[in-house]
Design a protein around this motif. Sequence first.
Motif, PDB file in Angstrom:
ATOM      1  N   MET A   1       0.886  -1.360  -0.196  1.00  0.00           N
ATOM      2  CA  MET A   1      -0.086   0.013   0.216  1.00  0.00           C
ATOM      3  C   MET A   1       0.821   1.216   0.142  1.00  0.00           C
ATOM      4  SD  MET A   1      -3.335  -0.834   0.024  1.00  0.00           S
ATOM      5  CE  MET A   1      -4.178   0.396   0.723  1.00  0.00           C
ATOM      6  N   ILE A   2       0.572   2.204  -0.812  1.00  0.00           N
ATOM      7  CA  ILE A   2       1.054   3.573  -0.942  1.00  0.00           C
ATOM      8  C   ILE A   2       0.448   4.447   0.155  1.00  0.00           C
ATOM      9  CG2 ILE A   2       1.537   5.354  -2.285  1.00  0.00           C
ATOM     10  CD1 ILE A   2       1.570   3.773  -4.739  1.00  0.00           C
ATOM     11  N   LYS A   3       1.248   5.001   1.044  1.00  0.00           N
ATOM     12  CA  LYS A   3       0.735   5.648   2.096  1.00  0.00           C
ATOM     13  C   LYS A   3       0.966   7.304   1.802  1.00  0.00           C
ATOM     14  CE  LYS A   3       2.530   2.381   5.695  1.00  0.00           C
ATOM     15  NZ  LYS A   3       3.283   2.293   7.182  1.00  0.00           N
ATOM     16  N   VAL A   4      -0.559   7.868   1.749  1.00  0.00           N
ATOM     17  CA  VAL A   4      -0.615   8.908   1.271  1.00  0.00           C
ATOM     18  C   VAL A   4      -1.032  10.186   2.196  1.00  0.00           C
ATOM     19  CG1 VAL A   4      -1.718  10.678  -0.502  1.00  0.00           C
ATOM     20  CG2 VAL A   4      -1.102   8.260  -0.977  1.00  0.00           C
ATOM     21  N   GLY A   5      -0.481  11.199   2.414  1.00  0.00           N
ATOM     22  CA  GLY A   5      -0.944  12.266   3.181  1.00  0.00           C
ATOM     23  C   GLY A   5      -1.450  13.428   2.384  1.00  0.00           C
ATOM     24  N   ILE A   6      -2.331  14.257   2.700  1.00  0.00           N
ATOM     25  CA  ILE A   6      -2.861  15.377   2.303  1.00  0.00           C
ATOM     26  C   ILE A   6      -2.583  16.545   3.014  1.00  0.00           C
ATOM     27  CG2 ILE A   6      -5.255  16.558   1.335  1.00  0.00           C
ATOM     28  CD1 ILE A   6      -6.130  13.629   0.786  1.00  0.00           C
ATOM     29  N   LEU A   7      -2.126  17.500   2.478  1.00  0.00           N
ATOM     30  CA  LEU A   7      -2.044  18.979   3.088  1.00  0.00           C
ATOM     31  C   LEU A   7      -2.888  19.976   2.569  1.00  0.00           C
ATOM     32  CD1 LEU A   7      -0.661  21.059   4.628  1.00  0.00           C
ATOM     33  CD2 LEU A   7       1.149  21.232   3.450  1.00  0.00           C
ATOM     34  N   GLY A   8      -3.771  20.163   3.286  1.00  0.00           N
ATOM     35  CA  GLY A   8      -5.017  21.134   2.833  1.00  0.00           C
ATOM     36  C   GLY A   8      -6.323  20.469   2.670  1.00  0.00           C
ATOM     37  N   TYR A   9      -7.363  20.815   3.233  1.00  0.00           N
ATOM     38  CA  TYR A   9      -8.634  20.081   2.988  1.00  0.00           C
ATOM     39  C   TYR A   9      -9.785  21.211   2.398  1.00  0.00           C
ATOM     40  CZ  TYR A   9     -11.951  16.463   3.693  1.00  0.00           C
ATOM     41  OH  TYR A   9     -13.211  15.590   3.599  1.00  0.00           O
ATOM     42  N   GLY A  10      -9.358  21.943   1.295  1.00  0.00           N
ATOM     43  CA  GLY A  10     -10.429  22.525   0.677  1.00  0.00           C
ATOM     44  C   GLY A  10     -10.992  21.881  -0.404  1.00  0.00           C
ATOM     45  N   ASN A  11     -11.367  22.276  -1.687  1.00  0.00           N
ATOM     46  CA  ASN A  11     -12.050  21.728  -2.671  1.00  0.00           C
ATOM     47  C   ASN A  11     -11.116  20.651  -3.461  1.00  0.00           C
ATOM     48  OD1 ASN A  11     -14.599  22.895  -2.544  1.00  0.00           O
ATOM     49  ND2 ASN A  11     -13.556  24.789  -4.010  1.00  0.00           N
ATOM     50  N   LEU A  12      -9.813  21.081  -3.521  1.00  0.00           N
ATOM     51  CA  LEU A  12      -8.955  20.101  -3.999  1.00  0.00           C
ATOM     52  C   LEU A  12      -8.433  18.859  -3.279  1.00  0.00           C
ATOM     53  CD1 LEU A  12      -7.116  18.956  -6.314  1.00  0.00           C
ATOM     54  CD2 LEU A  12      -5.130  20.686  -5.416  1.00  0.00           C
ATOM     55  N   GLY A  13      -8.324  19.473  -1.809  1.00  0.00           N
ATOM     56  CA  GLY A  13      -8.074  18.279  -0.860  1.00  0.00           C
ATOM     57  C   GLY A  13      -9.096  17.137  -0.811  1.00  0.00           C
ATOM     58  N   ARG A  14     -10.281  17.722  -0.811  1.00  0.00           N
ATOM     59  CA  ARG A  14     -11.574  16.589  -0.851  1.00  0.00           C
ATOM     60  C   ARG A  14     -11.660  15.851  -1.967  1.00  0.00           C
ATOM     61  NH1 ARG A  14     -13.751  21.084   2.198  1.00  0.00           N
ATOM     62  NH2 ARG A  14     -14.250  22.073   0.285  1.00  0.00           N
ATOM     63  N   GLY A  15     -11.163  16.429  -3.287  1.00  0.00           N
ATOM     64  CA  GLY A  15     -11.046  15.698  -4.506  1.00  0.00           C
ATOM     65  C   GLY A  15      -9.928  14.509  -4.483  1.00  0.00           C
ATOM     66  N   VAL A  16      -8.961  15.033  -3.763  1.00  0.00           N
ATOM     67  CA  VAL A  16      -7.828  13.975  -3.509  1.00  0.00           C
ATOM     68  C   VAL A  16      -8.483  12.901  -2.766  1.00  0.00           C
ATOM     69  CG1 VAL A  16      -5.398  13.707  -2.620  1.00  0.00           C
ATOM     70  CG2 VAL A  16      -6.077  15.514  -4.036  1.00  0.00           C
ATOM     71  N   GLU A  17      -8.914  13.171  -1.717  1.00  0.00           N
ATOM     72  CA  GLU A  17      -9.542  12.132  -0.907  1.00  0.00           C
ATOM     73  C   GLU A  17     -10.374  10.965  -1.583  1.00  0.00           C
ATOM     74  OE1 GLU A  17     -11.888  11.970   3.331  1.00  0.00           O
ATOM     75  OE2 GLU A  17     -12.420  13.589   2.004  1.00  0.00           O
ATOM     76  N   ALA A  18     -11.555  11.808  -2.187  1.00  0.00           N
ATOM     77  CA  ALA A  18     -12.286  10.893  -3.203  1.00  0.00           C
ATOM     78  C   ALA A  18     -11.463  10.014  -4.114  1.00  0.00           C
ATOM     79  CB  ALA A  18     -13.398  11.820  -4.071  1.00  0.00           C
ATOM     80  N   ALA A  19     -10.370  10.748  -4.741  1.00  0.00           N
ATOM     81  CA  ALA A  19      -9.559   9.635  -5.579  1.00  0.00           C
ATOM     82  C   ALA A  19      -8.893   8.630  -4.986  1.00  0.00           C
ATOM     83  CB  ALA A  19      -8.787  10.626  -6.423  1.00  0.00           C
ATOM     84  N   ILE A  20      -8.315   8.663  -4.001  1.00  0.00           N
ATOM     85  CA  ILE A  20      -7.736   7.801  -3.087  1.00  0.00           C
ATOM     86  C   ILE A  20      -8.439   6.717  -2.944  1.00  0.00           C
ATOM     87  CG2 ILE A  20      -6.656   7.224  -0.874  1.00  0.00           C
ATOM     88  CD1 ILE A  20      -5.564  10.207  -0.992  1.00  0.00           C
ATOM     89  N   LYS A  21     -10.027   6.885  -2.521  1.00  0.00           N
ATOM     90  CA  LYS A  21     -10.758   5.890  -2.183  1.00  0.00           C
ATOM     91  C   LYS A  21     -11.119   4.832  -3.542  1.00  0.00           C
ATOM     92  CE  LYS A  21     -13.620   8.369   1.185  1.00  0.00           C
ATOM     93  NZ  LYS A  21     -15.135   8.728   1.518  1.00  0.00           N
ATOM     94  N   MET A  22     -10.755   5.165  -4.720  1.00  0.00           N
ATOM     95  CA  MET A  22     -10.877   4.676  -6.064  1.00  0.00           C
ATOM     96  C   MET A  22      -9.668   3.904  -6.382  1.00  0.00           C
ATOM     97  SD  MET A  22     -13.912   5.619  -7.031  1.00  0.00           S
ATOM     98  CE  MET A  22     -15.260   6.461  -6.705  1.00  0.00           C
ATOM     99  N   ASN A  23      -8.914   3.779  -5.616  1.00  0.00           N
ATOM    100  CA  ASN A  23      -7.400   2.922  -6.040  1.00  0.00           C
ATOM    101  C   ASN A  23      -6.922   2.093  -4.731  1.00  0.00           C
ATOM    102  OD1 ASN A  23      -5.953   4.577  -8.509  1.00  0.00           O
ATOM    103  ND2 ASN A  23      -7.342   6.156  -7.352  1.00  0.00           N
TER     104      ASN A  23
END
Length: 325
Positions: A1-23
């Motif tokens: 598993m690739i361990k990911v951190g997100i810095l910033g939780y605005g529109n883009l941060g939430r978009g990244v979070e949604a994408a991680i769920k798909m992988n």
Amino acid sequence: MIKVGILGYGNLGRGVEAAIKMNGDMELCAVYTRRDPDSVTLATEDVPVKSTADLDSGKEDIDVLIICGGSATDLPEMTPKYAAMYNVIDSFDTHANIPVHFANVDKAAKSAGKVGVISCGWDPGMFSLNRLYASAVLPNGKDYTFWGKGVSQGHSDAVRRIDGVVDCRQYTIPVPAALDRVRNGENPELTTREKHTRECFVVAEDGADLARIENEIKTMPNYFSDYDTTVHFISAEEMKRDHSGLPHGGSVIYSGETSDGTNHVIEYSLKLDSNPEFTGSVIVAYARAVARLNAEGKAGAMTVFDIAPAYLSAKSAEELRAHCL
């Protein structure tokens, strides 16, 4: 598993979070914020929200840090800073400043033995790749980029700064006649005004001078003065009902000759329900590449031009050859 951190939780941060769920090969380990962590509620359960101060130790257990800040002031500072501690990726999109930003990230990442990918998304990013591919295949040609129809967040924010404006959505719209001429292989010389129009939906304060607001929008340099712009004044209820999404998209069209009179047109286009969710999906694919490249011993700054497509996919090389080639 690739361990990911997100810095910033605005529109883009939430978009990244949604994408991680798909992988299935990626795991969201933490979200880092400049806000009070207790005030942030994630869409993913059992993932901690931490302060950006936690990153400063350089010891957070993540393979890639996806930095979801703004290009104007956040990313020029954040990406080099964290590239000195972690593998990082950002969506820096101030085109004129990309060379300086790349150099700063490259210096920091190389000193730490990390990989830093900058300017990743759909433009710059996927559109950039298609401009490169087309010009390499057809060196005697010309490229055109059309954006929209979609919401420009930067232009919307610029209108919100006008006195008397409560909210705004600004749509960038390609001019159909210009699109047709390019798709027909005419290679026209087009002015800014001939390529796109702009349409603004504005919620104004009660009693505000609507004529003044409209004039300030239409004459705003660097944003609207070079475009045919239409302004609509609407209610807050209409804004919420009809303009709550962030759709976008566009096309890269390239027309070139292989011999005198033999013309070819290449087109890559996107129609996006959610700009931040699609941008997040592109970034997450390249985050996979960041982790793989660093595991191979690579270090320094990179762009989408430097990364082979196979690094983006969760599929094996054998699967790609069998099903995609």
